[in-house]
Structures are given as structure tokens and as C-alpha cells.
Design an enzyme around this catalytic site. Structure first.
Site, PDB file in Angstrom:
ATOM      1  N   ASP A 195       0.870  -1.171   0.000  1.00 17.89           N
ATOM      2  CA  ASP A 195       0.000   0.000   0.000  1.00 17.89           C
ATOM      3  C   ASP A 195       0.916   1.233   0.000  1.00 17.89           C
ATOM      4  O   ASP A 195       1.877   1.290   0.759  1.00 17.89           O
ATOM      5  CB  ASP A 195      -0.877  -0.025   1.261  1.00 17.89           C
ATOM      6  CG  ASP A 195      -1.987   1.009   1.239  1.00 17.89           C
ATOM      7  OD1 ASP A 195      -1.722   2.179   0.888  1.00 17.89           O
ATOM      8  OD2 ASP A 195      -3.123   0.658   1.605  1.00 17.89           O
ATOM      9  N   ASN A 252     -12.915  -3.612   2.717  1.00 17.54           N
ATOM     10  CA  ASN A 252     -14.096  -2.757   2.622  1.00 17.54           C
ATOM     11  C   ASN A 252     -14.878  -3.157   1.385  1.00 17.54           C
ATOM     12  O   ASN A 252     -14.291  -3.529   0.368  1.00 17.54           O
ATOM     13  CB  ASN A 252     -13.693  -1.281   2.498  1.00 17.54           C
ATOM     14  CG  ASN A 252     -13.111  -0.738   3.775  1.00 17.54           C
ATOM     15  OD1 ASN A 252     -13.721  -0.846   4.823  1.00 17.54           O
ATOM     16  ND2 ASN A 252     -11.938  -0.154   3.678  1.00 17.54           N
ATOM     17  N   GLN A 282     -14.205   2.166   0.368  1.00 17.39           N
ATOM     18  CA  GLN A 282     -13.380   1.450  -0.596  1.00 17.39           C
ATOM     19  C   GLN A 282     -12.782   2.498  -1.540  1.00 17.39           C
ATOM     20  O   GLN A 282     -13.411   2.923  -2.492  1.00 17.39           O
ATOM     21  CB  GLN A 282     -14.238   0.434  -1.361  1.00 17.39           C
ATOM     22  CG  GLN A 282     -13.461  -0.563  -2.172  1.00 17.39           C
ATOM     23  CD  GLN A 282     -14.378  -1.588  -2.829  1.00 17.39           C
ATOM     24  OE1 GLN A 282     -15.597  -1.434  -2.870  1.00 17.39           O
ATOM     25  NE2 GLN A 282     -13.781  -2.626  -3.369  1.00 17.39           N
ATOM     26  N   HIS A 301     -10.139  -5.659  -2.844  1.00 22.22           N
ATOM     27  CA  HIS A 301      -8.794  -5.767  -2.287  1.00 22.22           C
ATOM     28  C   HIS A 301      -8.867  -6.059  -0.794  1.00 22.22           C
ATOM     29  O   HIS A 301      -9.788  -5.638  -0.119  1.00 22.22           O
ATOM     30  CB  HIS A 301      -7.942  -4.524  -2.568  1.00 22.22           C
ATOM     31  CG  HIS A 301      -8.500  -3.234  -2.061  1.00 22.22           C
ATOM     32  ND1 HIS A 301      -9.539  -2.569  -2.678  1.00 22.22           N
ATOM     33  CD2 HIS A 301      -8.150  -2.474  -1.015  1.00 22.22           C
ATOM     34  CE1 HIS A 301      -9.802  -1.456  -2.023  1.00 22.22           C
ATOM     35  NE2 HIS A 301      -8.973  -1.368  -0.996  1.00 22.22           N
ATOM     36  N   HIS A 312      -6.622  -5.947   2.774  1.00 24.31           N
ATOM     37  CA  HIS A 312      -5.477  -5.359   3.469  1.00 24.31           C
ATOM     38  C   HIS A 312      -4.873  -6.395   4.409  1.00 24.31           C
ATOM     39  O   HIS A 312      -5.608  -7.043   5.167  1.00 24.31           O
ATOM     40  CB  HIS A 312      -5.923  -4.166   4.331  1.00 24.31           C
ATOM     41  CG  HIS A 312      -6.530  -3.050   3.564  1.00 24.31           C
ATOM     42  ND1 HIS A 312      -5.836  -1.911   3.242  1.00 24.31           N
ATOM     43  CD2 HIS A 312      -7.781  -2.889   3.051  1.00 24.31           C
ATOM     44  CE1 HIS A 312      -6.627  -1.091   2.570  1.00 24.31           C
ATOM     45  NE2 HIS A 312      -7.813  -1.665   2.439  1.00 24.31           N
TER      46      HIS A 312
END
Length: 140
Positions: free
Chosen positions: A30, A86, A91, A97, A99
Site C-alpha cells: 500500500d 471494505n 473502498q 482488495h 489489506h
């Protein structure tokens, strides 16, 4: 999908600090991590929410997420991980995706209001990605 940054990363058109690129998904750092080593895992195809993930893809995708939780912990010396997703609300990129955030006792993470940090430079981000990538290879 045109304009989707995560699709661009999967296609290799958008630069990212990749951790893994497999048939089940792509994982990369990220760019605004909660903690350094924070990885995002995305399916190769453009899907927006978990409900869009075909049932036959669940085992492969979440198997990859599971492998990354182990690799983040062992590769970064983390005490554990926080795994989150999310769907629609909050999101920031409308592409499914997950995390995988490294955690340590007393790291200050409280609830869902997370402080964000940045990597000092590309070399530091590359080093974090390599550590997780090597731990992932060691666990295979």
C-alpha cells in the site's frame, strides 16, 4: 477495466512494489500504509466487491491472503496481522482488495481510525516488499 489503478498494477502498466504475482491474485505494498509492510491483495480480474468473487475463486484468493499473513508476520517480525476488506463504503479503489497489515503489541492502532505513514523512499519500500516476498517463498 480502463481507469482502474489496481487493474493497471495487475497488467504491469502502473508501477507498484509487488510482493507476489500469481494466478490467484497480485499483492503489493500500500502506498499509504497503516504500518510499513502493509500489503494489498487483489484478484487478477476486475471485481468490485467480495460478492462479485466467483465461488470457485474463494479458496485460491483467500489462500493467497492467508499465505501473505504468515509471510508478513515472519518476514517483518510482526507480532500478528490485521486483515480487512471494505465493500463499497470506504473502498478508496473500486476493485476488490484485502489489506494485510503487520501488527505489534502497543503499535497504537485503535479501532478503524488508522494513522497513515509513508516509506522514506523507493528503496525502503522495495526492501519491505522483498522481505515479505522472501518469507512467502520460504513458506511455500
Amino acid at each position: 477495466m480502463a481507469g482502474c489503478v489496481f487493474c493497471g498494477i495487475v497488467a504491469g502498466e502502473v508501477p507498484a512494489f509487488r510482493v507476489v504475482d500469481s494466478a490467484d491474485g497480485v499483492a503489493f505494498l500500500d502506498t499509504r500504509p497503516v504500518f510499513k509492510g502493509h500489503v494489498l491483495v487483489v484478484p487478477r480480474t476486475h471485481l468490485v466487491t467480495l460478492a462479485d468473487l466467483p465461488p470457485e475463486s474463494l479458496a485460491g484468493y483467500f489462500g493467497l491472503v492467508r499465505q501473505l499473513t504468515v509471510a508478513v508476520e515472519s518476514g517483518l517480525g510482526a507480532g500478528g496481522t490485521f486483515v480487512a476488506m471494505n465493500n463499497k463504503v470506504s473502498q478508496s479503489v473500486p476493485h476488490l482488495h484485502t489489506h494485510v497489515v503487520p501488527r505489534t503489541k502497543g503499535d497504537g492502532l485503535r479501532g478503524f481510525f488508522w494513522p497513515r505513514t509513508r516509506y522514506a523512499d523507493d528503496a525502503e519500500a522495495t526492501a519491505y516488499a522483498e522481505r515479505v516476498r522472501h518469507a512467502l517463498a520460504d513458506s511455500a
